[in-house]
Structure formats: C-alpha cells, structure tokens
Design an enzyme around this catalytic site. Structure first.
Site, PDB file in Angstrom:
ATOM      1  N   SER A   1       0.853  -1.189   0.000  1.00 33.87           N
ATOM      2  CA  SER A   1       0.000   0.000   0.000  1.00 33.87           C
ATOM      3  C   SER A   1       0.887   1.237   0.000  1.00 33.87           C
ATOM      4  O   SER A   1       2.058   1.180   0.420  1.00 33.87           O
ATOM      5  CB  SER A   1      -0.887   0.020   1.253  1.00 33.87           C
TER       6      SER A   1
ATOM      7  N   TYR B   1      -2.693  -0.419  10.182  1.00 31.48           N
ATOM      8  CA  TYR B   1      -2.685  -0.775   8.757  1.00 31.48           C
ATOM      9  C   TYR B   1      -1.340  -0.421   8.123  1.00 31.48           C
ATOM     10  O   TYR B   1      -0.761  -1.219   7.380  1.00 31.48           O
ATOM     11  CB  TYR B   1      -3.823  -0.047   8.047  1.00 31.48           C
TER      12      TYR B   1
END
Length: 256
Positions: free
Chosen positions: A140, A153
C-alpha cells in the site's frame, strides 16, 4: 503474439472473492490460468468462481482462513503445483498509535502480516521443488508515506513491503520472483462499507474527499490494479524481482 498468457499456470489468489482480488482472479482466468481463490467468505468466493466458469475459464474456490498455517498448508498442498501466488487478502483499521486497542492491532497483524507469512511459508517449498514461481504481495502507499489514523494498517503494509524484498533476495537461486504493488485508494465495495461504517451520514462528502486526495482526482479501479498484477506475474516481467510498484494516481510523488 499472445502476450501475458498464463496458459498452463496454477494461480492462487488470497482474498479473491471481492474487490481487487476478484478483479485479479477474473483477469488472470481470461489469460487461461487455472485460478484458485482463497477466501473466508464462501459466498463471495463462489460467486467469483461462477463468474469465471460461466465464461468458459477455470477457477476453484477453497475456503481457508489465512491466519491458520495448518489450514493454509493443507490448502496449498491440495493444489500441488503453484506457479503464481497473489498475496492479496487484508483488512484495514482506523486509529493512531494512542487510540488503537491492542486487540485491534493484533487482528490487523494476524490477517495482513501473519496471513501473508503463512502463505509464503506454505508456497515456497512447492515453488522451490519446481525451481520456478512468481509471488506478488499487495502492499500500500501506507508503506511509503504517513496516512492519518492508519497506524496498524500502515505498520502491516510496511511489513509486507519488507517481506517482499527479503523473499526476493533469498530465493533468487530458485528462480522465484517476488514483487509487491502499492495502491492508493481503490474504489471497491470494501471502501463503500468502510465509509458507511466510519462516516455515517457523510458518505458522499467522504467519498469525494478520499477521491480528491489523489492528484489525479479519482480513486483507482480494481481492474487497473489487476492489469499491473498481470504484468508483474506474467513471464514478460521475468527480469523484475524485488520491486514495489506504486499505482496511486500520483499520491506519493505529486502531493505537495
């Protein structure tokens, strides 16, 4: 010339029941791969399989919780020869280092990091046996830049990035390639659910805000990510390993 053909290849895609994983599964199947979808959601996994097989392509669903190493190993051994692994399954969490509860942090790590490790641990011996393989991990932009209230995350995706580089280095002699891709926001049902859960009554406002955070002024699509995934897993990218590819509408380098 039939570029980016996956004919004769067995492909495992975790989280293949929806979103980016579903788009990857459908695209890879059209390139004549035999696709194995690993997911905990049997309904969405089987729906993806139906979409693929109804169009004459090959796909199977295997219900498996990737946080369970024994279950993952059994599933992968059931498949046997695996040419490509797409480590895509993951979950998100909203919170900073101060207000992220220990149980929430652990849950994100169990799915995003331990789950990816379990799949790597199970697939690498199979690929070593055949002296070939391509692995693609979904990281990501959160592995590259600070994103507000995404502490757990971001930590998990930073781990995915580092794991990608480690595997790429360690398995060069086995002809196993390992890369990752780092999307910015991609419009999936997950995003819609995330907005509805965390910003009730402000869905349209937050959708626009999240879209506008990309310099290109929109979210990506699962199909766009799938196209990059196909390139990185196909034989045409045989000279590429140990790389992370941003697919972010300019988020990392053009946001000032």
């Amino acid at each position: 010339m039939d570029m980016f053909s996956l004919k004769g290849k067995n492909v495992v895609i975790t989280g293949g029941g929806s979103g980016i994983g579903k788009a990857i599964a459908i695209l890879f199947a059209t390139r004549e791969a035999s696709v194995y979808i690993i997911d905990v959601d049997s309904q969405s996994g089987n729906t993806t399989v139906d979409t693929i097989t109804q169009n004459g392509y090959k796909a199977q669903f295997i219900s498996c919780n990737i946080t369970d190493l024994t279950a993952v190993t059994e599933a992968f051994n059931q498949i046997g020869d695996i040419d490509i692994l797409v480590n895509n399954a993951g979950i998100a969490h909203v919170g900073n280092a101060g207000n992220t509860a220990p149980e929430d942090f652990q849950r994100v790590m169990d799915v995003n990091v331990k789950g990816a490790y379990n799949c790597l641990h199970a697939v690498l011996p199979l690929m070593q046996k055949n002296k070939r393989g391509a692995i693609l991990n979904t990281a990501s932009i959160a592995a590259h830049v600070g994103i507000t209230n995404r502490f757990a995350y971001s930590a998990s995706k930073g781990a995915i990035y580092a794991m990608t580089m480690s595997v790429a280095r360690d398995y060069l002699a086995d002809n196993i390639r390992c890369n990752s891709l780092s999307p910015a926001r991609v419009h999936t049902p997950f995003v819609d659910g995330f907005i509805a859960k965390n910003y009730p009554g402000r869905e349209a406002e937050m959708f626009k805000e999240l879209s506008d955070s990309q310099p290109i002024k929109r979210m990506g699509t699962p199909e766009e990510v799938a196209t990059l995934a196909l390139f990185l897993c196909a034989d045409e990218s045989a000279f590429i390993t140990g790389c992370d590819y941003l697919i972010d509408g300019g988020f990392v380098h053009l946001n000032n």
